[in-house]
Write an enzyme that holds these catalytic residues in place. Structure first.
Site, PDB file in Angstrom:
ATOM      1  CG  ASP A 132       5.646  -9.309  18.071  1.00  0.00           C
ATOM      2  OD1 ASP A 132       4.537  -9.852  18.108  1.00  0.00           O
ATOM      3  OD2 ASP A 132       6.402  -9.221  19.057  1.00  0.00           O
ATOM      4  CE1 TYR A 181      14.178   2.604  20.355  1.00  0.00           C
ATOM      5  CE2 TYR A 181      13.132   3.333  18.314  1.00  0.00           C
ATOM      6  CZ  TYR A 181      14.215   3.331  19.177  1.00  0.00           C
ATOM      7  OH  TYR A 181      15.327   4.042  18.841  1.00  0.00           O
TER       8      TYR A 181
HETATM    9  P1  NAP Z   1      12.638  -6.248  15.165  1.00  0.00           P
HETATM   10  O1  NAP Z   1      13.962  -5.572  15.075  1.00  0.00           O
HETATM   11  O2  NAP Z   1      12.569  -7.726  15.044  1.00  0.00           O
HETATM   12  O3  NAP Z   1      11.902  -5.794  16.538  1.00  0.00           O
HETATM   13  C1  NAP Z   1      12.551  -5.724  17.751  1.00  0.00           C
HETATM   14  C2  NAP Z   1      11.829  -6.577  18.767  1.00  0.00           C
HETATM   15  O4  NAP Z   1      10.574  -5.949  19.112  1.00  0.00           O
HETATM   16  C3  NAP Z   1      11.471  -7.990  18.266  1.00  0.00           C
HETATM   17  O5  NAP Z   1      11.812  -8.911  19.283  1.00  0.00           O
HETATM   18  C4  NAP Z   1       9.966  -7.905  18.046  1.00  0.00           C
HETATM   19  O6  NAP Z   1       9.302  -9.173  18.198  1.00  0.00           O
HETATM   20  C5  NAP Z   1       9.577  -6.962  19.174  1.00  0.00           C
HETATM   21  N1  NAP Z   1       8.268  -6.330  19.072  1.00  0.00           N
HETATM   22  C6  NAP Z   1       7.634  -5.797  17.995  1.00  0.00           C
HETATM   23  N2  NAP Z   1       6.447  -5.289  18.359  1.00  0.00           N
HETATM   24  C7  NAP Z   1       6.311  -5.498  19.691  1.00  0.00           C
HETATM   25  C8  NAP Z   1       5.303  -5.193  20.648  1.00  0.00           C
HETATM   26  N3  NAP Z   1       4.195  -4.530  20.328  1.00  0.00           N
HETATM   27  N4  NAP Z   1       5.516  -5.556  21.943  1.00  0.00           N
HETATM   28  C9  NAP Z   1       6.645  -6.195  22.295  1.00  0.00           C
HETATM   29  N5  NAP Z   1       7.633  -6.495  21.447  1.00  0.00           N
HETATM   30  C10 NAP Z   1       7.474  -6.148  20.165  1.00  0.00           C
HETATM   31  O7  NAP Z   1      11.687  -5.533  14.097  1.00  0.00           O
HETATM   32  P2  NAP Z   1      10.163  -5.879  13.824  1.00  0.00           P
HETATM   33  O8  NAP Z   1       9.867  -7.278  14.243  1.00  0.00           O
HETATM   34  O9  NAP Z   1       9.897  -5.418  12.442  1.00  0.00           O
HETATM   35  O10 NAP Z   1       9.379  -4.906  14.845  1.00  0.00           O
HETATM   36  C11 NAP Z   1       9.333  -3.530  14.625  1.00  0.00           C
HETATM   37  C12 NAP Z   1       9.388  -2.890  15.992  1.00  0.00           C
HETATM   38  O11 NAP Z   1      10.698  -3.021  16.533  1.00  0.00           O
HETATM   39  C13 NAP Z   1       9.174  -1.404  15.984  1.00  0.00           C
HETATM   40  O12 NAP Z   1       7.812  -1.083  15.921  1.00  0.00           O
HETATM   41  C14 NAP Z   1       9.826  -0.994  17.303  1.00  0.00           C
HETATM   42  O13 NAP Z   1       8.868  -0.973  18.351  1.00  0.00           O
HETATM   43  C15 NAP Z   1      10.790  -2.121  17.601  1.00  0.00           C
HETATM   44  N6  NAP Z   1      12.139  -1.570  17.761  1.00  0.00           N
HETATM   45  C16 NAP Z   1      12.706  -1.676  18.973  1.00  0.00           C
HETATM   46  C17 NAP Z   1      13.935  -1.105  19.224  1.00  0.00           C
HETATM   47  C18 NAP Z   1      14.493  -1.221  20.602  1.00  0.00           C
HETATM   48  O14 NAP Z   1      13.854  -1.841  21.429  1.00  0.00           O
HETATM   49  N7  NAP Z   1      15.633  -0.638  20.878  1.00  0.00           N
HETATM   50  C19 NAP Z   1      14.617  -0.415  18.216  1.00  0.00           C
HETATM   51  C20 NAP Z   1      14.003  -0.339  16.968  1.00  0.00           C
HETATM   52  C21 NAP Z   1      12.747  -0.912  16.742  1.00  0.00           C
HETATM   53  P3  NAP Z   1       9.610 -10.420  17.184  1.00  0.00           P
HETATM   54  O15 NAP Z   1      10.922 -10.959  17.672  1.00  0.00           O
HETATM   55  O16 NAP Z   1       8.493 -11.376  17.422  1.00  0.00           O
HETATM   56  O17 NAP Z   1       9.658  -9.839  15.796  1.00  0.00           O
END
Ligand code: NAP
Ligand code: MN
Length: 266
Positions: free
Chosen positions: A50, A165
């Protein structure tokens, strides 16, 4: 007319192997793969997870051609194709057996006393304190004050970001056919001292959310869009709306959002 397809790959070993294989298949179908990203290409294919999809769309400034992803990453929620079904994907693509799903990002106008800058989130915009202190902010919807929030921060999520997130923070997963903005609190304080909503709040997609930080202890706030930080001193207002811009995702007939949710999350 030249048949152009952009290929955007992350640097993992697996992605590079998939990329090489894909280029040779596309070349044998008379497609040209431009060396640099070409705005006139009929399709962009992202290889990775993603993050690769989110980065590609952002780095090339939200181009209008359809995007499709090949998942070599971890989760790959946006990604539609797996390396083992590239042949099926090419076959369906040539037969035009697909549809376009339009998604809209969320847009923030971040204003200091002197100027405003824009940030765009495909998944979400997050507003947090940049130290470990509580942040306090007034939040209005369509110019009506709805709460004085205290806690770690808030996430404003798009429907397609609702599984990211937002979901990890207790927000609801939104069916992509429903157009909304979801505000999800991060560790909201709800006591005699401070009162904040403890659940997500779901608003119509055309709502205007305004955030007015209260600087009791510090003067810096972190705004991040899809995990990319924008740091500004003394933000006085952040205005958040659904973006008018469309991102076009290629989907095949058997794509079903809720099937994907249960496959990936349960
Ligand atoms: P990352 O640290 O790899 O992202 C965290 C996880 O979120 C990864 O497993 C990513 O998938 C998944 N993800 C991204 N967009 C998604 C969606 N629309 N639906 C479901 N899962 C999704 O960083 P990144 O790949 O650059 O993604 C950025 C996103 O990370 C941010 O937009 C935010 O939503 C998310 N994030 C989540 C947290 C948390 O959950 N605590 C904290 C910070 C950011 P892949 O493994 O395929 O990359
Ligand atoms: Mn990632």
């Amino acid at each position: 007319m030249q048949k152009l397809i952009n290929i955007l790959s992350n640097n993992s070993e697996k992605s590079k192997i998939v990329e090489k294989n894909l280029i040779s298949k596309l070349n044998s179908l008379d497609f040209k793969i431009p060396k640099e990203f070409d705005d006139n290409a009929q399709l962009s294919i992202c290889i990775g997870g993603d993050g690769s999809f989110l980065n590609a769309v952002r780095n090339y400034d939200f181009p209008q051609m359809p995007f499709v992803g090949i998942n070599t990453g971890h989760l790959g929620f946006f990604q539609e194709v797996y390396p083992y079904n590239i042949d099926t994907f090419l076959d369906l693509y040539l037969k035009k057996e697909y549809y376009i799903q339009k998604i809209n990002p969320v847009e923030a106008s971040i204003c200091t006393r002197t100027h405003c800058v824009n940030a765009i989130g495909i998944n979400e915009i997050v507003i947090k304190g940049d130290k470990s202190r509580t942040i306090h902010m007034n939040i209005s919807v369509n110019d009506k004050m709805i709460q004085n929030f205290s806690g770690d921060g808030i996430i404003i999520s798009t429907p397609s970001g609702s599984t990211a997130y937002n979901y990890s923070s207790g927000g609801s997963i939104v069916d992509p056919s429903i157009k909304v903005l979801q505000i999800t609190p991060l560790s909201p304080i709800n006591t005699n001292a401070y009162r904040s909503f403890t659940s997500s709040v779901i608003l119509p997609h055309d709502a205007t959310i305004k955030i007015f930080p209260e600087y009791r202890f510090e003067n810096s706030i972190l705004v991040s869009a899809d995990g990319i930080e924008h740091k500004h001193e003394e933000i006085v207002k952040i205005e958040i709306t659904t973006s008018q811009m469309d991102i076009n995702l290629l989907r095949f007939k058997d794509y079903d959002f809720w099937t994907k949710v249960s496959e990936k999350f349960l």
